[in-house]
Design a protein around this motif. Structure first.
Motif, PDB file in Angstrom:
ATOM      1  N   SER A   1      27.470 -42.433  25.387  1.00  0.00           N
ATOM      2  CA  SER A   1      27.064 -41.582  26.495  1.00  0.00           C
ATOM      3  C   SER A   1      25.557 -41.419  26.465  1.00  0.00           C
ATOM      4  O   SER A   1      24.897 -41.773  25.485  1.00  0.00           O
ATOM      5  CB  SER A   1      27.751 -40.209  26.420  1.00  0.00           C
ATOM      6  OG  SER A   1      27.236 -39.449  25.359  1.00  0.00           O
ATOM      7  N   SER A   2      25.000 -40.861  27.542  1.00  0.00           N
ATOM      8  CA  SER A   2      23.547 -40.707  27.640  1.00  0.00           C
ATOM      9  C   SER A   2      23.003 -39.675  26.664  1.00  0.00           C
ATOM     10  O   SER A   2      21.858 -39.757  26.235  1.00  0.00           O
ATOM     11  CB  SER A   2      23.168 -40.316  29.071  1.00  0.00           C
ATOM     12  OG  SER A   2      23.808 -39.095  29.436  1.00  0.00           O
ATOM     13  N   THR A   3      23.819 -38.679  26.294  1.00  0.00           N
ATOM     14  CA  THR A   3      23.350 -37.626  25.391  1.00  0.00           C
ATOM     15  C   THR A   3      23.648 -37.921  23.923  1.00  0.00           C
ATOM     16  O   THR A   3      22.871 -37.564  23.042  1.00  0.00           O
ATOM     17  CB  THR A   3      23.996 -36.278  25.764  1.00  0.00           C
ATOM     18  OG1 THR A   3      25.423 -36.423  25.754  1.00  0.00           O
ATOM     19  CG2 THR A   3      23.541 -35.849  27.151  1.00  0.00           C
ATOM     20  N   ARG A   4      24.756 -38.612  23.650  1.00  0.00           N
ATOM     21  CA  ARG A   4      25.147 -38.871  22.267  1.00  0.00           C
ATOM     22  C   ARG A   4      24.731 -40.249  21.770  1.00  0.00           C
ATOM     23  O   ARG A   4      24.640 -40.460  20.569  1.00  0.00           O
ATOM     24  CB  ARG A   4      26.670 -38.742  22.129  1.00  0.00           C
ATOM     25  CG  ARG A   4      27.212 -37.387  22.512  1.00  0.00           C
ATOM     26  CD  ARG A   4      28.730 -37.387  22.443  1.00  0.00           C
ATOM     27  NE  ARG A   4      29.307 -36.083  22.790  1.00  0.00           N
ATOM     28  CZ  ARG A   4      30.607 -35.826  22.824  1.00  0.00           C
ATOM     29  NH1 ARG A   4      31.474 -36.789  22.522  1.00  0.00           N
ATOM     30  NH2 ARG A   4      31.042 -34.625  23.143  1.00  0.00           N
ATOM     31  N   GLY A   5      24.502 -41.166  22.687  1.00  0.00           N
ATOM     32  CA  GLY A   5      24.319 -42.547  22.277  1.00  0.00           C
ATOM     33  C   GLY A   5      25.672 -43.131  21.891  1.00  0.00           C
ATOM     34  O   GLY A   5      26.714 -42.758  22.444  1.00  0.00           O
ATOM     35  N   TYR A   6      25.695 -44.032  20.921  1.00  0.00           N
ATOM     36  CA  TYR A   6      26.960 -44.512  20.379  1.00  0.00           C
ATOM     37  C   TYR A   6      27.465 -43.480  19.381  1.00  0.00           C
ATOM     38  O   TYR A   6      26.739 -43.082  18.475  1.00  0.00           O
ATOM     39  CB  TYR A   6      26.785 -45.872  19.710  1.00  0.00           C
ATOM     40  CG  TYR A   6      26.299 -46.948  20.647  1.00  0.00           C
ATOM     41  CD1 TYR A   6      27.177 -47.558  21.540  1.00  0.00           C
ATOM     42  CD2 TYR A   6      24.965 -47.333  20.656  1.00  0.00           C
ATOM     43  CE1 TYR A   6      26.737 -48.531  22.412  1.00  0.00           C
ATOM     44  CE2 TYR A   6      24.507 -48.312  21.526  1.00  0.00           C
ATOM     45  CZ  TYR A   6      25.403 -48.904  22.405  1.00  0.00           C
ATOM     46  OH  TYR A   6      24.957 -49.871  23.267  1.00  0.00           O
ATOM     47  N   TYR A   7      28.710 -43.065  19.541  1.00  0.00           N
ATOM     48  CA  TYR A   7      29.183 -41.950  18.719  1.00  0.00           C
ATOM     49  C   TYR A   7      30.606 -42.192  18.231  1.00  0.00           C
ATOM     50  O   TYR A   7      31.351 -43.023  18.758  1.00  0.00           O
ATOM     51  CB  TYR A   7      29.133 -40.639  19.507  1.00  0.00           C
ATOM     52  CG  TYR A   7      30.160 -40.546  20.622  1.00  0.00           C
ATOM     53  CD1 TYR A   7      31.427 -40.008  20.377  1.00  0.00           C
ATOM     54  CD2 TYR A   7      29.872 -40.980  21.915  1.00  0.00           C
ATOM     55  CE1 TYR A   7      32.367 -39.915  21.382  1.00  0.00           C
ATOM     56  CE2 TYR A   7      30.806 -40.895  22.931  1.00  0.00           C
ATOM     57  CZ  TYR A   7      32.061 -40.364  22.653  1.00  0.00           C
ATOM     58  OH  TYR A   7      33.002 -40.288  23.647  1.00  0.00           O
TER      59      TYR A   7
ATOM     60  N   GLY B   1      38.474 -45.198  28.509  1.00  0.00           N
ATOM     61  CA  GLY B   1      37.957 -44.444  29.637  1.00  0.00           C
ATOM     62  C   GLY B   1      36.521 -44.812  29.974  1.00  0.00           C
ATOM     63  O   GLY B   1      35.680 -44.962  29.087  1.00  0.00           O
ATOM     64  N   LEU B   2      36.242 -44.961  31.266  1.00  0.00           N
ATOM     65  CA  LEU B   2      34.897 -45.224  31.769  1.00  0.00           C
ATOM     66  C   LEU B   2      34.599 -44.158  32.812  1.00  0.00           C
ATOM     67  O   LEU B   2      35.231 -44.109  33.862  1.00  0.00           O
ATOM     68  CB  LEU B   2      34.801 -46.616  32.382  1.00  0.00           C
ATOM     69  CG  LEU B   2      33.422 -47.044  32.907  1.00  0.00           C
ATOM     70  CD1 LEU B   2      32.419 -47.112  31.762  1.00  0.00           C
ATOM     71  CD2 LEU B   2      33.506 -48.386  33.616  1.00  0.00           C
ATOM     72  N   GLY B   3      33.644 -43.268  32.497  1.00  0.00           N
ATOM     73  CA  GLY B   3      33.387 -42.132  33.365  1.00  0.00           C
ATOM     74  C   GLY B   3      31.999 -42.142  33.966  1.00  0.00           C
ATOM     75  O   GLY B   3      31.070 -42.745  33.432  1.00  0.00           O
ATOM     76  N   TYR B   4      31.874 -41.431  35.096  1.00  0.00           N
ATOM     77  CA  TYR B   4      30.570 -41.298  35.761  1.00  0.00           C
ATOM     78  C   TYR B   4      30.407 -39.851  36.205  1.00  0.00           C
ATOM     79  O   TYR B   4      31.272 -39.276  36.867  1.00  0.00           O
ATOM     80  CB  TYR B   4      30.477 -42.230  36.961  1.00  0.00           C
ATOM     81  CG  TYR B   4      29.143 -42.162  37.664  1.00  0.00           C
ATOM     82  CD1 TYR B   4      27.989 -42.675  37.065  1.00  0.00           C
ATOM     83  CD2 TYR B   4      29.020 -41.577  38.924  1.00  0.00           C
ATOM     84  CE1 TYR B   4      26.759 -42.612  37.697  1.00  0.00           C
ATOM     85  CE2 TYR B   4      27.790 -41.509  39.570  1.00  0.00           C
ATOM     86  CZ  TYR B   4      26.669 -42.028  38.947  1.00  0.00           C
ATOM     87  OH  TYR B   4      25.440 -41.960  39.582  1.00  0.00           O
TER      88      TYR B   4
ATOM     89  N   SER C   1      25.050 -40.159  35.128  1.00  0.00           N
ATOM     90  CA  SER C   1      25.164 -40.801  33.822  1.00  0.00           C
ATOM     91  C   SER C   1      26.547 -41.424  33.660  1.00  0.00           C
ATOM     92  O   SER C   1      27.536 -40.948  34.229  1.00  0.00           O
ATOM     93  CB  SER C   1      24.927 -39.782  32.695  1.00  0.00           C
ATOM     94  OG  SER C   1      25.893 -38.754  32.735  1.00  0.00           O
ATOM     95  N   ILE C   2      26.593 -42.489  32.867  1.00  0.00           N
ATOM     96  CA  ILE C   2      27.830 -43.220  32.591  1.00  0.00           C
ATOM     97  C   ILE C   2      28.266 -42.942  31.150  1.00  0.00           C
ATOM     98  O   ILE C   2      27.436 -42.868  30.243  1.00  0.00           O
ATOM     99  CB  ILE C   2      27.639 -44.732  32.801  1.00  0.00           C
ATOM    100  CG1 ILE C   2      27.276 -45.022  34.267  1.00  0.00           C
ATOM    101  CG2 ILE C   2      28.893 -45.507  32.421  1.00  0.00           C
ATOM    102  CD1 ILE C   2      26.953 -46.469  34.539  1.00  0.00           C
ATOM    103  N   SER C   3      29.561 -42.791  30.930  1.00  0.00           N
ATOM    104  CA  SER C   3      30.097 -42.593  29.585  1.00  0.00           C
ATOM    105  C   SER C   3      31.274 -43.532  29.364  1.00  0.00           C
ATOM    106  O   SER C   3      31.973 -43.922  30.304  1.00  0.00           O
ATOM    107  CB  SER C   3      30.539 -41.139  29.380  1.00  0.00           C
ATOM    108  OG  SER C   3      31.564 -40.799  30.285  1.00  0.00           O
TER     109      SER C   3
END
Length: 428
Positions: A201-207, A410-413, A419-421
């Motif tokens: 995600s944009s806030t976590r990066g790869y997590y 899951g692919l979210g927007y 932002s994309i997650s």
């Protein structure tokens, strides 16, 4: 005695014997039925020997095997070769079974079977009443030879529809990925089973994010977990769900993610009406939080009416900011797969983030549609409306989900953050 496909009904009635100089003896009464291709009985030793398609029944104890020896006097049996056992606790298979009806105890080697929706296997299963202790056990939700997800443990105990795990590991295929502390969880509530999620995600990066639930007893469940991400993100969380009574439930969570956050709620169900009180706190550089009260009850078959009150505050550097909001909202499932809500609220105060002062309309939506047997589109959001100004969008998200048998993709927007997650999680 040699009989071809003979059904023999054996009734053993032992009567409690007492006397002045004779100690009391434990009495037992066992009614059994044996069916086999070949059945032999020794009247001296009171031992039955059966071979070929053996079927043994005693109440809800149902056994199949190729060979069986039953000692009527000791109330003890030994069965071998293709043993299949069905009891009130589940259905089990193994190579050899030794079982005492007097002690309601037995041992089944090369143990495997099903309890509810889970499949269990191990080197040995020790039966004691409705409790089963599996040595070197593993269990999963699917019966594939190599399950996508499974838990392996040195000791697994099945009792009262609960699984107790000691020295356990979470496996993805045959790869151990997460050591497990001693855990207890229900076999029919898979949302409480160990969870592991990887994503971006944009806030976590790869997590990577994990969560475990431990059932202390039938009333108390503890949650704990955490995660780390490549953008210097990390998370630690713990929580408790406590059924104070059958109608009164306490929930609490404590999370550290950039700063400490806490939530607690008390819910009382007085059917058909539900009362809920909640409090939340964020301990950032300054403290903020809110208190809320709500009462909800059915309006129609597909909708409910909810009365809400919320008091919020934020300790700004230039003083305390406060506000209050109260209103009446209708939520319903008028469209299959979706829950829609709309309510009229009144708000006032100097805390204005995501809020409107005066009368305003609040709308919410959540749900999804199935695009294909394993594909699903989900949406959720909230908007607030007031005459003369643009809509205030609180949240708006869309997510495309894919069912991968034991996993979910899951692919979210996020339409507000643009932002994309992406996430891949367990599907117990």
């Amino acid at each position: 005695m040699r009989l071809r496909r003979t059904i023999l009904l054996i009734m053993v009635l032992l009567i409690l014997v007492t006397g002045e100089s004779t100690p009391a003896r434990a009495a037992a009464a066992t009614e059994v039925e044996i069916e086999a291709s070949l059945l032999e009985f020794d009247p001296v030793s009171k031992v039955y020997k059966a071979t070929g398609g053996v079927k043994f029944t005693s109440g809800d104890f149902r056994l199949q095997a190729e060979t069986l020896v039953y000692n009527q006097e000791a109330d003890f049996l030994t069965a071998e070769q293709g043993v299949k056992l069905q009891t009130a606790a589940g259905e089990w298979e193994g190579e050899r079974l030794e079982y005492s009806f007097r002690g309601e105890q037995g041992t089944l080697t090369t143990f495997s079977g099903k309890n509810g929706d889970i499949f269990i296997s191990g080197t040995k299963g020790e039966l004691s009443g409705e409790e089963i202790l599996v040595q070197g056990g593993s269990f999963a939700k699917c019966e594939l030879p190599t399950p996508c997800l499974k838990i392996k443990a040195g000791q697994v105990r099945l009792v009262n529809d609960k699984v107790q795990v000691k020295r356990g590991w979470l496996y993805v295929k045959n790869l151990p990925v997460l050591p497990l502390p001693p855990l207890t969880f229900a076999i029919d509530q898979f949302e409480n089973w160990p969870q592991l999620e990887v994503g971006a995600s944009s806030t976590r990066g790869y997590y990577v994010l994990g969560k475990m639930t431990h059932e202390v007893n039938d009333q108390v469940r503890l949650d704990y977990g955490g995660g780390v991400g490549s953008k210097k993100w990390w998370n630690v969380q713990t929580g408790m769900n406590w059924d104070l009574t059958s109608d009164l439930v306490l929930n609490s969570t404590l999370t550290w993610e950039e700063y400490l956050r806490g939530k607690a709620s008390l819910t009382y169900q007085w059917a058909p009406v539900q009362f809920r009180a909640a409090v939340s706190r964020d301990w950032d550089e300054v403290t903020s939080g809110d208190h809320s009260l709500s009462v909800r009850g059915p309006l129609t078959e597909k909708s409910n009416l909810e009365l809400n009150y919320t008091s919020s505050f934020n300790e700004k550097t230039n003083g305390m900011h406060r506000r209050e909001d109260y209103g009446l909202q209708v939520n319903g499932s008028w469209i299959p797969g979706f829950t829609l809500g709309g309510g009229l609220y009144f708000g006032q105060g100097d805390l204005k983030t995501n809020y409107l002062n005066g009368w305003y309309l609040r709308t919410t939506w959540s749900g999804g549609i199935k695009l294909a047997p394993t594909w699903r589109m989900q949406v959720s959001g909230e908007a607030r409306w007031q005459e003369g100004i643009d809509p205030l969008w609180v949240s708006s998200q869309v997510k495309l989900g894919k069912d991968l048998h034991c996993f979910n993709l899951g692919l979210g927007y996020d339409l507000l953050d643009e932002s994309i997650s992406f996430n891949l999680g367990f599907n117990w």
